[in-house]
Write a protein that holds these residues in place. Structure first.
Motif, short mmCIF file in Angstrom:
data_model
loop_
_atom_site.label_atom_id
_atom_site.label_comp_id
_atom_site.label_asym_id
_atom_site.label_seq_id
_atom_site.Cartn_x
_atom_site.Cartn_y
_atom_site.Cartn_z
N HIS A 177 0.81 -1.22 0.00
CA HIS A 177 0.00 0.00 0.00
C HIS A 177 0.85 1.27 0.00
N GLN A 178 2.19 1.13 0.09
CA GLN A 178 3.06 2.29 0.07
C GLN A 178 3.65 2.55 -1.32
N SER A 179 3.13 1.86 -2.31
CA SER A 179 3.56 2.08 -3.68
C SER A 179 3.12 3.45 -4.16
N PRO A 180 3.96 4.13 -4.96
CA PRO A 180 3.55 5.42 -5.52
C PRO A 180 2.48 5.30 -6.59
N ASP A 181 2.16 4.05 -6.95
CA ASP A 181 1.15 3.83 -7.99
C ASP A 181 -0.27 3.88 -7.44
N ILE A 182 -0.39 4.05 -6.12
CA ILE A 182 -1.72 4.14 -5.51
C ILE A 182 -1.78 5.39 -4.64
N LYS A 183 -2.89 6.10 -4.71
CA LYS A 183 -3.06 7.30 -3.91
C LYS A 183 -4.16 7.04 -2.88
N MET A 184 -3.73 6.85 -1.64
CA MET A 184 -4.68 6.58 -0.56
C MET A 184 -5.08 7.91 0.08
N ASP A 185 -6.36 8.22 0.08
CA ASP A 185 -6.88 9.44 0.71
C ASP A 185 -7.22 9.11 2.17
N TRP A 186 -6.19 9.09 3.02
CA TRP A 186 -6.32 8.58 4.38
C TRP A 186 -7.21 9.45 5.26
N ASP A 187 -7.98 8.79 6.12
CA ASP A 187 -8.62 9.46 7.25
C ASP A 187 -7.69 9.24 8.43
N LYS A 188 -6.72 10.11 8.57
CA LYS A 188 -5.58 9.84 9.45
C LYS A 188 -5.97 9.69 10.92
N ASP A 189 -6.93 10.45 11.39
CA ASP A 189 -7.33 10.32 12.79
C ASP A 189 -7.85 8.92 13.09
N VAL A 190 -8.61 8.36 12.17
CA VAL A 190 -9.14 7.01 12.35
C VAL A 190 -8.00 5.99 12.39
N VAL A 191 -7.04 6.15 11.47
CA VAL A 191 -5.93 5.20 11.38
C VAL A 191 -5.03 5.29 12.60
N TYR A 192 -4.71 6.52 13.02
CA TYR A 192 -3.88 6.69 14.23
C TYR A 192 -4.53 6.01 15.43
N ASN A 193 -5.82 6.24 15.60
CA ASN A 193 -6.53 5.68 16.76
C ASN A 193 -6.59 4.15 16.69
N TYR A 194 -6.79 3.62 15.50
CA TYR A 194 -6.88 2.17 15.35
C TYR A 194 -5.58 1.50 15.75
N TYR A 195 -4.45 1.97 15.20
CA TYR A 195 -3.18 1.32 15.48
C TYR A 195 -2.67 1.60 16.89
N ALA A 196 -3.05 2.72 17.46
CA ALA A 196 -2.70 2.98 18.86
C ALA A 196 -3.41 1.97 19.76
N PHE A 197 -4.65 1.66 19.44
CA PHE A 197 -5.45 0.76 20.27
C PHE A 197 -5.06 -0.70 20.03
N THR A 198 -4.88 -1.11 18.77
CA THR A 198 -4.63 -2.52 18.46
C THR A 198 -3.17 -2.92 18.55
N HIS A 199 -2.23 -2.00 18.23
CA HIS A 199 -0.81 -2.33 18.18
C HIS A 199 0.04 -1.54 19.17
N GLY A 200 -0.55 -0.52 19.78
CA GLY A 200 0.24 0.33 20.66
C GLY A 200 1.21 1.22 19.91
N TRP A 201 0.92 1.50 18.62
CA TRP A 201 1.82 2.29 17.80
C TRP A 201 1.67 3.78 18.08
N SER A 202 2.80 4.48 18.01
CA SER A 202 2.80 5.94 18.07
C SER A 202 2.43 6.48 16.69
N LYS A 203 2.22 7.79 16.63
CA LYS A 203 1.95 8.41 15.33
C LYS A 203 3.13 8.21 14.38
N ALA A 204 4.34 8.27 14.91
CA ALA A 204 5.53 8.06 14.07
C ALA A 204 5.54 6.65 13.50
#
Length: 269
Positions: A177-204
């Motif tokens: 999904h990090q290929s330059p051939d695809i343009k993902m229009d992210w809803d970043k707040d949703v993604v940040y919250n999801y990975y913080a809750f499920t993986h304990g990931w920071s924004k970085a």
């Protein structure tokens, strides 16, 4: 199709550059070089002993060339496992070797940590891997792949998926999904919250593993393969335009084709 990560040659990463080029000289990407710079490169390629001479690497780095992270084809990569769970180790090696059914790279267990190109651990947080030949620059006391999510209770398809995905990184592949051939229009707040809750990931962490898009000049890529084992599951809620990636538990047809192109069977006379 897979994106194959490359890294610009700068004086700050001479060790990585030396290791990658010593492993496979054609890791150097020369497609955009001028004729003058190609002459310097030819001098380097025909005199492999210059790998030890920093001055010539300075000349190369001034070219703003890139280096890929692929292993040499037809190679058996030795894999060392930290810990004492031989049954778990064998299970990991069995799934990792599915890649070998479609390319010329093989994986073989070793109990000699110093001879291993890949070292697998289970104790660190999360599941991750160094990309390709970057593993050669890691301290031999440390893992180059970690499987923090593997447990006996993990369903078999997910177990297999995690192993295939991380060994895909070890073979030089990055996230689909990090290929330059695809343009993902992210809803970043949703993604940040999801990975913080499920993986304990920071924004970085999320920025690096999800949002970072690789530049066209520093990767080799083709059309995006949404069925690739190298893609993350991304539900439509993660993007404003409802783009998504499905759960993938095995190598796709494109995974199999592409890994064979990166690591063809070389015939020796």
């Amino acid at each position: 199709m897979k994106v194959q990560f490359t890294k610009k040659l700068t004086q700050n990463n001479f060790p990585e550059m030396k290791l990658a080029l010593k492993e496979r000289p054609d890791n150097l990407n020369v497609e955009s070089l001028s004729n003058e710079k190609k002459i310097v490169l030819e001098k380097f390629q025909y005199k492999q002993h210059l790998l030890t001479q920093i001055g010539d690497f300075t000349n190369l780095s001034e070219m703003a060339a890139e280096t890929r992270k692929l292993w040499h084809p037809n190679q058996t990569l030795k894999v060392f496992f930290f810990g004492s769970d031989k049954a778990k180790d064998q299970r990991v090696l069995q799934y990792a070797s599915i890649w070998s059914e479609h390319c010329s790279i093989k994986f073989e267990r070793t109990d000699n940590r110093d001879e291993a190109q890949i070292r697998v651990g289970y104790d660190a947080t999360g599941s991750w891997s160094y990309i390709g030949t970057d593993a050669l620059g890691v301290d031999k006391r440390e893992a180059t792949i970690n499987f923090g999510w593997l447990s006996d209770s993990l369903p078999e398809p997910e177990y297999k998926q995690v192993v295939l995905h991380e060994f895909g990184h070890a073979l030089g592949l990055i996230h689909e999904h990090q290929s330059p051939d695809i343009k993902m229009d992210w809803d970043k707040d949703v993604v940040y919250n999801y990975y913080a809750f499920t993986h304990g990931w920071s924004k970085a962490d999320v920025d690096k593993n999800v949002f970072q898009e690789y530049d066209k000049t520093t990767i080799r890529y083709s059309e995006v393969d949404r069925d690739s084992i190298m893609g993350y599951y991304l539900p439509p809620e993660f993007t404003k335009n409802k783009q998504s990636f499905p759960f993938n538990y095995d190598l796709s047809a494109t995974d199999k084709k592409y890994i064979g192109e990166l690591y063809p069977e070389l015939l020796h006379s």
